[in-house]
Design a protein around this motif. Structure first.
Motif: not given
Length: 156
Positions: A92, A95-97, A99-100
């Motif tokens: 990922d 930024e995805d990490c 937010n997850i």
């Protein structure tokens, strides 16, 4: 009030460590906050976070900082360690990490306030430091989240 692993239903604490080889939010565990009437900060630093670039498969390294004001439940630290480790082979973007991680912890604990920042090491000469936060809707923490977001400074 005596704390027991069994009373809280914790599986990770005091058990042999089993590492998941891919993203595993199910390993996260909570326990009762004994001081929910107090506002106080809990902070975790994970200086050895790793994940994989979803395009190249190359490892990305970061320090993940999590700070929260607990409500009724708190995250158990060993389960958090196992959860963060589960990103090791997960692909990922930075930024995805972040937010997850934020969304999983909000879903898990429903904290009064939480913020997550990733201090990713440079790739191609550029460092990325994503930040995300959350404040409990309809409370002063919702306003706090808005104010902290608007005045966020990575130097803090």
């Amino acid at each position: 009030m005596t704390f027991t692993r069994e009373k809280e239903g914790l599986q990770s604490l005091g058990s042999p460590t089993q590492y998941s080889m891919d993203y595993a939010p199910e390993v996260l565990e909570t326990f009762e906050n004994k001081h929910p009437e107090n506002d106080y900060w809990v902070r975790f630093n994970c200086p050895e976070f790793t994940s994989l670039c979803p395009i190249t498969g190359q490892p990305d390294f970061a320090e993940i900082r999590i700070a929260y004001v607990p409500a009724e439940r708190m995250v158990e630290s060993k389960s958090l360690k196992l959860y963060l480790f589960s990103f090791r082979n997960h692909g990922d973007f930075h930024e995805d990490c972040i937010n997850i991680i934020l969304k999983d912890l909000v879903r898990l604990m429903n904290p009064k306030y939480i913020e997550v920042v990733g201090l990713f090491t440079p790739r191609g000469g550029i460092s990325i430091y994503p930040y995300a936060n959350y404040g409990m809707p309809g409370t002063k923490y919702e306003l706090m989240a808005q104010q902290r977001f608007e005045t966020y400074d990575i130097q803090r």
